[in-house]
Design an enzyme around this catalytic site. Structure first.
Site, PDB file in Angstrom:
ATOM      1  N   GLY B  24      25.887  21.624 -17.178  1.00 17.78           N
ATOM      2  CA  GLY B  24      25.609  20.298 -17.717  1.00 17.78           C
ATOM      3  C   GLY B  24      24.538  20.415 -18.769  1.00 17.78           C
ATOM      4  O   GLY B  24      23.966  21.485 -18.977  1.00 17.78           O
ATOM      5  N   GLY B  25      24.247  19.308 -19.433  1.00 15.82           N
ATOM      6  CA  GLY B  25      23.217  19.321 -20.458  1.00 15.82           C
ATOM      7  C   GLY B  25      21.840  19.596 -19.859  1.00 15.82           C
ATOM      8  O   GLY B  25      21.008  20.259 -20.449  1.00 15.82           O
ATOM      9  N   MET B  26      21.617  19.104 -18.641  1.00 17.35           N
ATOM     10  CA  MET B  26      20.297  19.154 -18.035  1.00 17.35           C
ATOM     11  C   MET B  26      20.180  20.204 -16.941  1.00 17.35           C
ATOM     12  O   MET B  26      19.119  20.405 -16.391  1.00 17.35           O
ATOM     13  CB  MET B  26      19.961  17.793 -17.399  1.00 17.35           C
ATOM     14  CG  MET B  26      20.199  16.591 -18.273  1.00 17.35           C
ATOM     15  SD  MET B  26      19.030  16.507 -19.629  1.00 17.35           S
ATOM     16  CE  MET B  26      17.513  16.169 -18.752  1.00 17.35           C
ATOM     17  N   VAL B  29      25.014  24.845 -13.183  1.00 20.17           N
ATOM     18  CA  VAL B  29      25.881  24.536 -12.042  1.00 20.17           C
ATOM     19  C   VAL B  29      26.538  25.830 -11.556  1.00 20.17           C
ATOM     20  O   VAL B  29      27.151  26.550 -12.343  1.00 20.17           O
ATOM     21  CB  VAL B  29      26.982  23.516 -12.418  1.00 20.17           C
ATOM     22  CG1 VAL B  29      27.750  23.090 -11.177  1.00 20.17           C
ATOM     23  CG2 VAL B  29      26.378  22.302 -13.116  1.00 20.17           C
ATOM     24  N   LYS B  44      23.438  22.742  -7.970  1.00 23.12           N
ATOM     25  CA  LYS B  44      22.937  22.367  -9.291  1.00 23.12           C
ATOM     26  C   LYS B  44      21.432  22.518  -9.319  1.00 23.12           C
ATOM     27  O   LYS B  44      20.755  22.139  -8.366  1.00 23.12           O
ATOM     28  CB  LYS B  44      23.314  20.916  -9.600  1.00 23.12           C
ATOM     29  CG  LYS B  44      24.814  20.698  -9.631  1.00 23.12           C
ATOM     30  CD  LYS B  44      25.194  19.273  -9.968  1.00 23.12           C
ATOM     31  CE  LYS B  44      26.688  19.199 -10.237  1.00 23.12           C
ATOM     32  NZ  LYS B  44      27.122  17.821 -10.543  1.00 23.12           N
ATOM     33  N   ASP B 134      24.770   7.395 -17.623  1.00 21.24           N
ATOM     34  CA  ASP B 134      25.214   8.481 -18.507  1.00 21.24           C
ATOM     35  C   ASP B 134      26.678   8.812 -18.225  1.00 21.24           C
ATOM     36  O   ASP B 134      27.052   9.964 -18.090  1.00 21.24           O
ATOM     37  CB  ASP B 134      24.313   9.715 -18.288  1.00 21.24           C
ATOM     38  CG  ASP B 134      24.560  10.799 -19.343  1.00 21.24           C
ATOM     39  OD1 ASP B 134      25.046  10.464 -20.442  1.00 21.24           O
ATOM     40  OD2 ASP B 134      24.270  11.971 -19.063  1.00 21.24           O
TER      41      ASP B 134
END
Lengths: 353, 355
Positions: B24-26, B29, B44, B134
């Site tokens: 993911g962007g943040m 995973v 995550k 989001d």
């Protein structure tokens, strides 16, 4: 000596039943409530492993979620499970509030049991006390303490289960093979209980007596005739006469969608919708053939067929059900290009939980 | 493998890293094996160490939502160095990769089904008081590809962290928007108020995002474009146009028109006039769409430019051009279809050209 991991803080409450105790805790890591199930009897610790193994075999939205395994101060194993808010179906009045609520609950219970059977698990203690409607209206089934896995250890002797919900064959003296039909009987009893909050005396005897009359008539909720015979069949004395849970699930789904189907007939570039507001359509090719299609709330049937009418190339017979998606032709093959084709496609809303 | 871990690492004495499971962007995973419950899970962990507090907060938020259309939160581990959120492992790919690679857009049957499930998942989270903030195709996981075995919204908690980055970037204007990968990915699905007043977005911003995602699935394009130029268009929020192919064929027009109406309601500038998630569920609950399995095949024969046969698993399936949605296939083209017993041969509906 060990003790409950620090992340779980007991909230004080507990419930006991059979061999097991359930305590309620806060999981401090995720700040949510969980239920932890222990087997009290030291000699029966293997039961908790069996239960765990059954739980982990199934992937169903109707089966309670397992999060963790812990040991307590007596080294007893505990299964940490999702805590489901709300009353059990034994105490809940929701299912009996309307026909739709009743059918939707039964359909979910049937779907959950069908999922278990597909995974080779027989619950053996299906009853309203062992299920809840979660806050989103999803039925969750728990307490797999008596569950057996098909083929592994699927024999029993003597009565186990709950009076009123236990199938008659479980009261036999001989060792019997455990079959999914045990759950089907218990489902039938659950269906009856949810409608009238009680079971007839005959069913609560040891062993229960064969049921000869229709138990699903005259209930607070109105049930369609076809469905009544299916639910009565779940309570058949002979296990072999009970329907499979997949059949029960699918029939319930069909009735749950009563008067919600829609058919789209496209005829010479124009579309005709058939539904509850507009339940019949007549399609006519002058001098060749005429067909009338009627929506009965559960299916679409040919109500009138005059002249040359074909459904998927077979002559249409008045009264016959129209299959899910088909082509109706007016005029036999020798009419060539003057033959008229109508596409007829049936769809319904999806019941999403 | 990316991030701090490699295969074989053991997390919290319980979770063994097996490999990457997307990024993911943040956060990173991983797919991991849970040695306690002998099953595979998704693990995550945030990319940014400073996000520690917010990460646990986000895990707690996502754990509040329990619904079949939302990824399940199973555990949270803080080993003193890093924090980990443990979720059910979803054996699938995100919405874009699952559905918009081989077809430029979806037929209304599949789209309606996705809309219904997304609305359900969103309603469950809104009932739990959780706003996603989001929602975008990379936060929706699909298993079974076009069969749509499961549709699950994920990364509820992360959204709160992304939110902070988005708010900072938006307040910083042009350059900081293009510099943030998180913002670039989220922008096409962001509601006007998420750009104008990013710290005051509510549940209706999620409804807008679902509308924008559905617009993309139905048409193949995001409603207001990508990149910086999308900002002014989203803020203007003029109702987007829908391509003619959606309603050209009477076989599909009824459902297409219903879907267009719902999408337009989601994309209203004023958050108060958008449907709530519950209303969205109600509207999707009235749509009629078949849920038959999909098959892949190729066009073997076409006659009179009107009908022909598709081969599916060595078997002929009859199709009529009236049952084709979107571009008409030519000889040899790959197509996707559902099939029904006809008299003699199978009959296809719908038929959708594949790339």
């Amino acid at each position: 000596m060990s003790e409950l991991p620090q992340r779980y803080i007991p909230l004080g409450g507990s419930d006991s039943g059979g061999f097991s105790t359930v305590i309620y805790c806060t999981d401090t890591h995720l700040d949510r409530k969980v239920a932890i199930k222990f087997i009290q009897d030291e000699a029966e610790q293997k039961l908790i492993l069996k239960e765990l193994s059954a739980l982990l075999k199934m992937r169903s939205k109707h089966v309670v979620q397992v999060y963790d395994i812990v040991t307590d101060e007596k080294d007893a194993l505990g299964i940490v499970e999702e805590y489901i808010e709300g009353d059990s179906l034994w105490d809940s009045d929701c299912p009996a509030q309307s026909q739709e609520a009743y059918l939707k609950t039964l359909w979910q219970v049937a779907a959950g049991i069908a999922d278990m059977h597909e995974a080779g698990v027989i619950h053996r203690d299906i009853k309203p006390n062992n299920m809840k409607l979660d806050p989103e209206g999803v039925v969750k089934i728990f307490d797999f303490g008596l569950a057996k896995q098909c083929g592994i250890d699927a024999h029993t002797k003597g009565f186990k289960g709950t009076l009123g919900f236990a199938a008659p064959e479980l009261f036999n003296d001989a060792t019997i093979a455990i079959s999914p039909a045990i759950d089907t009987y218990a489902f039938g009893a659950t269906a009856l209980f949810l409608a009238c909050k009680n079971l007839p005396a005959k069913m609560k005897m040891m062993p229960p007596l064969p049921i000869t009359d229709d138990k699903f008539s005259g209930l607070p909720v109105e049930i369609h005739t076809e469905l009544k015979s299916l639910l009565n069949a779940c309570l058949s004395y002979k296990p072999k006469e009970r329907p499979s849970m997949v059949t029960v699930r699918d029939e319930l789904a069909r009735h749950l969608l009563g008067w919600k189907h829609q058919a789209l007939a496209v005829y010479q570039g124009k579309s005709y919708l058939l539904n509850v507001r507009n339940p019949s359509v007549e399609l006519n090719a002058t001098g060749v053939g005429k067909v009338e299609i009627l929506y009965t709330g559960l299916k679409f049937i040919v109500s009138v067929a005059v002249g040359e009418v074909f459904i998927n190339n077979s002559p249409a017979i008045p009264g016959e059900e129209i299959p899910g998606s088909c082509v109706v032709a007016l005029g036999a093959a020798h009419h060539g290009s003057s033959r008229v084709y109508i596409t007829f496609d049936i769809a319904n809303p999806e019941v999403v939980l | 493998m990316s991030g701090p871990h490699s295969a074989g690492d053991l997390i919290g004495g319980r979770y063994e890293i097996l490999g990457d499971a997307g990024e993911g962007g943040m956060q990173y995973v991983y797919a991991a094996k849970d040695h306690v419950l002998k099953r595979q899970v998704a693990l995550k962990t945030p990319k940014n160490d400073s996000a520690r507090k917010r990460f646990q907060r986000s895990a707690i938020v996502s754990a509040r939502v329990t619904h079949p259309n939302v990824a399940k939160t199973l555990d949270y581990v803080d080993d003193g160095q890093r924090q980990y959120l443990v979720e059910e492992l979803i054996a699938g790919t995100d919405l874009d990769k699952a559905l918009l690679v081989r077809t430029p857009h979806l037929d209304p049957y599949l789209a309606a089904r996705i809309f219904h499930h997304l609305a359900k998942g969103l309603a469950a989270s809104h009932h739990a008081g959780v706003v996603h903030r989001d929602l975008k195709p990379s936060n929706v996981m699909v298993t079974g590809g076009y069969q749509l075995d499961a549709i699950k919204i994920t990364d509820f908690g992360i959204a709160k962290m992304a939110d902070e980055e988005i708010a900072e970037a938006v307040e910083g204007g042009g350059e900081s928007i293009s510099a943030s990968r998180t913002v670039v990915g989220a922008l096409p699905y962001m509601a006007p108020e998420a750009i104008e007043t990013p710290r005051e977005v509510g549940k209706s911003a999620d409804v807008w995002s679902i509308g924008a995602m559905m617009y993309e699935l139905l048409t193949g394009n995001v409603p207001y474009g990508k990149g910086l130029q999308a900002v002014t268009k989203i803020i203007a929020a003029a109702p987007p146009e829908f391509p003619g192919f959606m309603t050209a064929n009477p076989q599909f027009a009824t459902l297409s028109k219903q879907l267009i109406q719902i999408v337009l309601q989601c994309l209203q500038k004023d958050p108060a006039t958008r449907p709530t998630a519950d209303t969205l569920v109600e509207q999707c609950g009235m749509l009629c769409y078949p849920v038959e399995p999909r098959f892949l095949g190729y066009v073997r024969e076409i006659r009179h430019r009107a009908w022909g046969f598709v081969v599916v698993d060595d078997e002929d399936v009859f199709f009529h051009f009236d049952c084709v949605y979107g571009d008409k296939p030519v000889l040899g083209d790959n197509v996707m279809l559902s099939k029904f017993r006809g008299g003699g041969a199978w009959r296809a509906l719908p038929v959708v050209k594949m790339q």
